[in-house]
Design an enzyme around this catalytic site. Structure first.
Site, PDB file in Angstrom:
ATOM      1  N   LYS A   1     -35.695  28.623  23.362  1.00  0.00           N
ATOM      2  CA  LYS A   1     -36.556  29.258  22.538  1.00  0.00           C
ATOM      3  C   LYS A   1     -36.395  29.144  21.100  1.00  0.00           C
ATOM      4  O   LYS A   1     -37.360  28.540  20.362  1.00  0.00           O
ATOM      5  CB  LYS A   1     -36.750  30.700  22.653  1.00  0.00           C
ATOM      6  CG  LYS A   1     -37.067  31.194  23.902  1.00  0.00           C
ATOM      7  CD  LYS A   1     -37.129  32.613  24.278  1.00  0.00           C
ATOM      8  CE  LYS A   1     -36.004  33.665  24.148  1.00  0.00           C
ATOM      9  NZ  LYS A   1     -34.983  33.132  25.289  1.00  0.00           N
ATOM     10  N   THR A   2     -35.178  28.991  20.552  1.00  0.00           N
ATOM     11  CA  THR A   2     -34.767  28.805  19.090  1.00  0.00           C
ATOM     12  C   THR A   2     -35.047  27.537  18.925  1.00  0.00           C
ATOM     13  O   THR A   2     -35.358  26.986  17.904  1.00  0.00           O
ATOM     14  CB  THR A   2     -33.226  29.309  18.914  1.00  0.00           C
ATOM     15  OG1 THR A   2     -32.840  30.640  19.291  1.00  0.00           O
ATOM     16  CG2 THR A   2     -33.077  28.922  17.347  1.00  0.00           C
TER      17      THR A   2
ATOM     18  N   ASP B   1     -36.176  36.267  16.051  1.00  0.00           N
ATOM     19  CA  ASP B   1     -35.700  36.189  17.532  1.00  0.00           C
ATOM     20  C   ASP B   1     -35.397  37.566  17.994  1.00  0.00           C
ATOM     21  O   ASP B   1     -35.276  38.700  16.991  1.00  0.00           O
ATOM     22  CB  ASP B   1     -34.032  35.494  17.179  1.00  0.00           C
ATOM     23  CG  ASP B   1     -33.713  34.942  18.678  1.00  0.00           C
ATOM     24  OD1 ASP B   1     -34.414  35.250  19.760  1.00  0.00           O
ATOM     25  OD2 ASP B   1     -32.773  34.350  18.805  1.00  0.00           O
TER      26      ASP B   1
ATOM     27  N   THR C   1     -36.767  38.227  25.079  1.00  0.00           N
ATOM     28  CA  THR C   1     -36.338  38.189  26.444  1.00  0.00           C
ATOM     29  C   THR C   1     -37.214  39.390  27.472  1.00  0.00           C
ATOM     30  O   THR C   1     -36.993  39.433  28.592  1.00  0.00           O
ATOM     31  CB  THR C   1     -34.838  38.363  26.883  1.00  0.00           C
ATOM     32  OG1 THR C   1     -34.344  39.661  25.685  1.00  0.00           O
ATOM     33  CG2 THR C   1     -34.154  37.351  26.115  1.00  0.00           C
TER      34      THR C   1
ATOM     35  N   ARG D   1     -28.551  26.011  28.099  1.00  0.00           N
ATOM     36  CA  ARG D   1     -27.504  26.377  27.526  1.00  0.00           C
ATOM     37  C   ARG D   1     -26.007  26.285  28.228  1.00  0.00           C
ATOM     38  O   ARG D   1     -24.988  25.987  27.982  1.00  0.00           O
ATOM     39  CB  ARG D   1     -27.515  27.413  26.671  1.00  0.00           C
ATOM     40  CG  ARG D   1     -26.025  28.073  26.140  1.00  0.00           C
ATOM     41  CD  ARG D   1     -26.170  29.652  25.445  1.00  0.00           C
ATOM     42  NE  ARG D   1     -26.845  29.487  24.200  1.00  0.00           N
ATOM     43  CZ  ARG D   1     -28.057  30.437  23.741  1.00  0.00           C
ATOM     44  NH1 ARG D   1     -28.253  31.367  24.781  1.00  0.00           N
ATOM     45  NH2 ARG D   1     -28.502  30.110  22.650  1.00  0.00           N
TER      46      ARG D   1
HETATM   47  N1  LIG Z   1     -35.409  21.415  26.713  1.00  0.00           N
HETATM   48  C1  LIG Z   1     -34.350  21.245  26.343  1.00  0.00           C
HETATM   49  N2  LIG Z   1     -33.911  20.152  26.422  1.00  0.00           N
HETATM   50  C2  LIG Z   1     -32.741  19.823  25.897  1.00  0.00           C
HETATM   51  N3  LIG Z   1     -31.777  20.812  25.537  1.00  0.00           N
HETATM   52  C3  LIG Z   1     -32.256  22.137  25.639  1.00  0.00           C
HETATM   53  C4  LIG Z   1     -33.449  22.194  25.777  1.00  0.00           C
HETATM   54  N4  LIG Z   1     -33.559  23.814  25.695  1.00  0.00           N
HETATM   55  C5  LIG Z   1     -32.483  24.277  25.278  1.00  0.00           C
HETATM   56  N5  LIG Z   1     -31.614  23.284  25.273  1.00  0.00           N
HETATM   57  C6  LIG Z   1     -30.191  23.296  24.938  1.00  0.00           C
HETATM   58  O1  LIG Z   1     -29.764  24.554  25.060  1.00  0.00           O
HETATM   59  C7  LIG Z   1     -29.089  25.264  24.051  1.00  0.00           C
HETATM   60  C8  LIG Z   1     -29.676  26.614  23.971  1.00  0.00           C
HETATM   61  O2  LIG Z   1     -30.871  26.568  23.557  1.00  0.00           O
HETATM   62  P1  LIG Z   1     -31.863  27.851  22.613  1.00  0.00           P
HETATM   63  O3  LIG Z   1     -30.575  28.221  21.599  1.00  0.00           O
HETATM   64  O4  LIG Z   1     -33.041  27.335  22.155  1.00  0.00           O
HETATM   65  O5  LIG Z   1     -31.980  28.771  23.623  1.00  0.00           O
HETATM   66  P2  LIG Z   1     -32.771  30.320  23.250  1.00  0.00           P
HETATM   67  O6  LIG Z   1     -33.630  30.378  24.504  1.00  0.00           O
HETATM   68  O7  LIG Z   1     -33.135  30.598  21.857  1.00  0.00           O
HETATM   69  O8  LIG Z   1     -31.473  31.275  23.654  1.00  0.00           O
HETATM   70  P3  LIG Z   1     -31.155  32.607  23.041  1.00  0.00           P
HETATM   71  O9  LIG Z   1     -32.549  33.393  23.221  1.00  0.00           O
HETATM   72  O10 LIG Z   1     -30.135  33.194  23.940  1.00  0.00           O
HETATM   73  O11 LIG Z   1     -30.863  32.487  21.657  1.00  0.00           O
HETATM   74  C9  LIG Z   1     -29.183  24.249  22.697  1.00  0.00           C
HETATM   75  O12 LIG Z   1     -28.149  23.867  22.399  1.00  0.00           O
HETATM   76  C10 LIG Z   1     -30.291  23.145  23.288  1.00  0.00           C
HETATM   77  O13 LIG Z   1     -29.153  22.035  22.904  1.00  0.00           O
END
Ligand SMILES: Nc1ncnc2c1ncn2[C@@H]1O[C@H](COP(=O)(O)OP(=O)(O)OP(=O)(O)O)[C@@H](O)[C@H]1O
Length: 343
Positions: free
Chosen positions: A68-69, A113, A162, A221
């Protein structure tokens, strides 16, 4: 949260945080998986660019670590717009949000977030800001208080949650588009791992990538973190060779089992089967049994267990399926509710 484990904790620390940032895809074309979300988003962004207007506000809903981030950063990059990042818990008072909104540049992307954890006064201010690009600053108290309207620059809000169910309807309705982020399949995680291995300079044969992908709880992740642990193991014990056996031995050492379940997942299943005979049992009771916050069990463990067909949420409570008994090598009693229901 006592058990916000290394593998899924949103904020990695130190080196891990830097590596995580370095591994983030920067553009939509580099983003792996989530085909539907990518297509939906690219349409929203492209049409906004053509109209030269900020796109509609975007809500992203999904488990931790699904990207998401990363997508919020990509939205800003694709629009060529600056990005401001904050989170729900940081917006305790309306003034916290007003300070951010009043200094946004035209077209800026504001990422909030954990938007479901924003305090009520800030939430109410956000309604007006999202709809009319205006905030009302209240001056004074009691009957003499007056609201001074303040124009703010048109911006795009990107909210991540989430738990979309916790968002009040007036907030949910003000998003033009909701991206539902799903767990990734094994082939997609293999691609994530191959990309990460390339960026980290790790040699990752396909069989090693497959083993790590299979055991990454459908989450990029986690895949990236497990890759680093497997690399450490291979460097120290196997001259850097990441074949299936080495990957498997490393993951066993880190208590990730053959289905990708980790310690918390197994603790939840174990309690459900051993202490509650397979359920049904309420979320809070189950959380107490594993020494966790109900939110951690609900947000971190359950979505994956449900997706794996090991646990079901029923109106009467959480229930283990026949597959859960088999996974822990136990025999379901004949009267087990879940086992009979899901056989
Ligand atoms: N589609 C994708 N392709 C490649 N790498 C990804 C992808 N999605 C996420 N990642 C990797 O996974 C890691 C986590 O992603 P991110 O921080 O965006 O998740 P998030 O959903 O925001 O998590 P949270 O809500 O727990 O913060 C990042 O370091 C990124 O490199």
């Amino acid at each position: 949260m006592s058990y916000e484990r290394e593998l899924v904790s949103p904020a990695a620390e130190g080196d891990d945080a830097q590596i995580e940032a370095a591994l983030r895809p920067k553009r939509l074309a580099e983003f792996i998986g989530q085909a539907r979300v990518r297509e939906q988003l690219s349409l929203v962004l492209e049409s906004a660019l053509r109209r030269q207007r900020p796109p509609d506000h975007v809500l992203m809903n999904g488990s931790p670590g699904l990207g998401k981030t990363t997508l919020a950063m990509i939205i800003a990059a694709e629009l060529g717009a600056p990005l401001r990042i904050t989170s729900g818990p940081a917006l305790e008072r309306a003034g916290d949000l007003a300070a951010i909104l009043s200094t946004l540049a035209e077209g800026e992307v504001l990422f909030i977030d954990e938007i479901h954890r924003m305090a009520r006064p800030a939430e109410e201010m956000l309604y007006l800001a999202m709809e009319d690009f205006r905030v009302d600053i209240v001056v004074g108290k009691g009957p003499g208080a007056t609201a001074i309207p303040l124009e703010i620059a048109p911006f795009t809000l990107v909210g991540a949650t989430t738990r979309a169910g916790l968002l009040p309807a007036p907030l949910r309705d003000r998003f033009g588009f909701t991206a539902h982020m799903d767990f990734y399949d094994v082939a997609e995680l293999e691609q994530v791992l191959e990309r990460s291995a390339r960026l980290l300079g790790v040699t990752l044969p396909a069989e090693g990538a497959h083993e790590v992908a299979r055991r990454s709880r459908g989450t990029p992740r986690i895949a990236n973190r497990l890759l680093r642990r497997v690399r450490d193991f291979a460097d120290v014990r196997a001259d850097g060779l990441i074949n299936r056996e080495i990957a498997s031995a490393a993951l066993n050492l880190y208590e990730v089992d053959a289905e990708g379940l980790d310690r918390l997942d197994r603790a939840v299943l174990d309690a459900l089967l051993r202490k509650f005979g397979g359920g049904p049992v309420g979320l809070s009771t189950l959380a107490v049994a594993v020494g966790e916050e109900p939110e951690t069990v609900e947000v971190v463990a359950e979505p994956f267990l449900v997706r794996q067909g090991l646990l079901a949420r029923t109106p009467r409570g959480r229930v283990a399926t026949a597959a859960a008994w088999a996974h822990l090598g136990m025999t379901a009693p004949p009267d087990a509710f879940g086992a009979t229901l899901f056989d």
